[in-house]
Design an enzyme around this catalytic site. Structure first.
Site, PDB file in Angstrom:
ATOM      1  N   CYS A 110       0.780  -0.850   0.387  1.00  0.00           N
ATOM      2  CA  CYS A 110      -0.395  -0.272   0.408  1.00  0.00           C
ATOM      3  C   CYS A 110       1.394   1.471   0.342  1.00  0.00           C
ATOM      4  CB  CYS A 110      -1.137   0.122   1.329  1.00  0.00           C
ATOM      5  SG  CYS A 110      -2.013   1.362   1.429  1.00  0.00           S
TER       6      CYS A 110
ATOM      7  N   CYS B  57      -7.886 -12.160  22.408  1.00  0.00           N
ATOM      8  CA  CYS B  57      -6.803 -10.731  21.530  1.00  0.00           C
ATOM      9  C   CYS B  57      -5.627  -9.882  22.241  1.00  0.00           C
ATOM     10  CB  CYS B  57      -8.173 -10.582  20.866  1.00  0.00           C
ATOM     11  SG  CYS B  57      -9.382  -9.447  22.061  1.00  0.00           S
TER      12      CYS B  57
ATOM     13  N   ASP C 189     -13.558 -16.672  25.863  1.00  0.00           N
ATOM     14  CA  ASP C 189     -12.552 -15.384  24.570  1.00  0.00           C
ATOM     15  C   ASP C 189     -13.051 -14.306  24.980  1.00  0.00           C
ATOM     16  OD1 ASP C 189     -12.164 -14.607  22.031  1.00  0.00           O
ATOM     17  OD2 ASP C 189     -12.950 -15.303  21.129  1.00  0.00           O
TER      18      ASP C 189
END
Length: 456
Positions: A73, A412, A385
């Site tokens: 990018c 996460c 989670d």
């Protein structure tokens, strides 16, 4: 030697911080340099000098690192979406593996030799993987409509319609919507003044079904003159759902809670493995379904179910992991505090004809003890989670009290994972397996699955 703001120095980048910034030393003084890659020799300018460390701007790369690559990018550096595009993918995976390991040793206090870490699971194609993108629409100082992502830590849009993490359909949608707004003199939202109509464009894509969703978030009740917008959007193959979402609050929350149908239906469908999900503009859904399948298969492997277990899935969301586990368990119970998510979870269970998954709205620390005391429902396996902040201590205490044979922790954020594992391992559990999964390539985020087993 004292280093001050605006000093220009040359240094070697020898390490990387949690947020992907390069770390180098000049005469023993530590400098953090955004956009520098481990192994680079760089010229930097100090922007902020503290006593023992400082932050510096990358002026130029003197000798590039063997791990440095040309970002795909062209605006990867100013845009806040990616942090690691200038680093080869193999090195990105090594950085993430080390990040998990470092957090477990530093925050968790586990000796490195005791951490049963397995090799991180990377992607075959580390670009074009996101099935969801939200683009803010604004007018620039000349009144031209712009869209893109915010520059790091700001609300300044870097004008760009082609993001290499998303699908090619995103750019087509943006071109159509912005051209339609320009033709019809439809205004973009002004954050400061709170006026203007179109705030955001949400685009979702079903990787397995090829279905496309477009939702315009508007600062008003409805949109007029939409016939040619719908006609143009329908030219995109797979267009399934065109809606508006009303959000008239002056807030940085993106979505409102009212969805109106412009054309098609209010949801698209997608699969993670064999499990089908209906996704509305407001549904929470994993943004990388290919790697979510890898992550959930890892969690399922760690749970090692044989068909006679009772499994609790805490922070179950729309039931993604619960339904995966239900394929192998006797009974799964999901708990989630968000009522809309539980409604989605029940609907998804029905959609997949899964009858051994039951969902409860509430806090895990209230629901579990209640079911245990009133209905003697125990837990053979608990799966968690949690959001980025990890588990509440009361949830960890409830898990310890329930004494499951196994706990599978999906995280996460490996820093809060390490903190929570330290607590659980102090209270009768030991870490048996741990593995990173790269679900957000080109960024510093890493998912981790971990298996804990109760000590005899």
């Amino acid at each position: 030697m004292n280093h001050r703001k605006n000093d220009v120095l040359t240094l070697k980048i020898e390490d990387m911080g949690n947020d992907g910034e390069g770390i180098g030393k000049a005469d023993g003084y530590t400098l953090f340099v955004k956009d520098a890659v481990i192994g680079d020799e760089v010229e930097v300018k100090i922007m902020k000098a503290k006593k023992h460390y400082g932050y510096a701007h990358l002026e130029k790369v003197v000798t590039p690192s063997p791990y440095r690559v040309e970002p795909l990018c062209p605006i990867a550096r100013p845009c806040g979406g990616c942090q690691l595009q200038a680093m080869s993918y193999e090195e990105q995976l090594r950085f993430k593996q080390n990040k998990v390991l470092n957090n477990l040793t530093r925050i968790g206090g586990f000796p490195e030799s005791d951490i049963p870490i397995e090799p991180i699971l990377g992607m075959d194609e580390p670009f074009y993987y996101r099935n969801k993108a939200v683009f803010p629409i604004r007018a620039d100082k000349d009144g031209n409509l712009i869209t893109g992502f915010y520059a790091g830590r700001t609300h300044n849009i870097i004008n760009n319609r082609r993001c290499y993490l998303g699908v090619k359909e995103n750019e087509q949608v943006l071109d159509i919507v912005i051209a339609w707004m320009e033709r019809n003199h439809i205004t973009a939202y002004d954050e400061a003044a709170g006026n203007g109509l179109v705030r955001h464009i949400l685009i979702r894509y079903g990787f397995s079904t090829k279905e496309v969703m477009v939702c315009l978030v508007i600062n008003g009740k409805n949109l007029s003159r939409t016939e040619d917008l719908i006609e143009d959007l329908r030219e995109i193959p797979g267009m399934t759902s065109i809606t508006t979402c009303t959000n008239t609050k002056q807030t940085n929350v993106i979505m409102g809670d009212k969805i109106d149908l412009l054309w098609g239906q209010t949801y698209i469908t997608d699969y993670i493995g064999k499990i089908q999900f209906q996704i509305s503009p407001l549904s929470f859904y994993q943004v990388n379904p290919a790697q979510t399948k890898v992550l959930y298969e890892t969690a399922l492997e760690y749970a090692d179910l044989h068909g006679d277990e009772t499994v609790w899935d805490l922070y179950c969301g729309i039931g993604t992991i619960s339904l995966f586990l239900a394929q192998k368990a006797k009974q799964v119970y999901g708990v989630e505090i968000v009522p809309e998510a539980i409604k989605d979870a029940r609907h998804n269970a029905k959609l997949n004809k899964i009858e051994n998954a039951k969902f409860f709205t509430g806090r895990a620390e209230d629901v579990l003890p209640d079911k245990y005391e009133k209905e003697q429902i125990h837990a053979d396996v608990i799966v968690v989670d949690p959001p980025r902040k990890g588990c509440e201590e009361s949830v960890l205490d409830t898990m310890i009290q329930m004494q499951p044979e196994k706990i599978v922790y999906v995280s996460c954020d490996s820093a809060t994972l390490a903190r929570d594992l330290k607590y659980l391992c102090r209270h009768g559990y030991e870490m048996k397996r741990v593995r990173g999964v790269d679900q957000f390539s080109q960024t510093v985020h890493v998912e981790t699955a971990c298996l804990l087993v109760r000590k005899p």
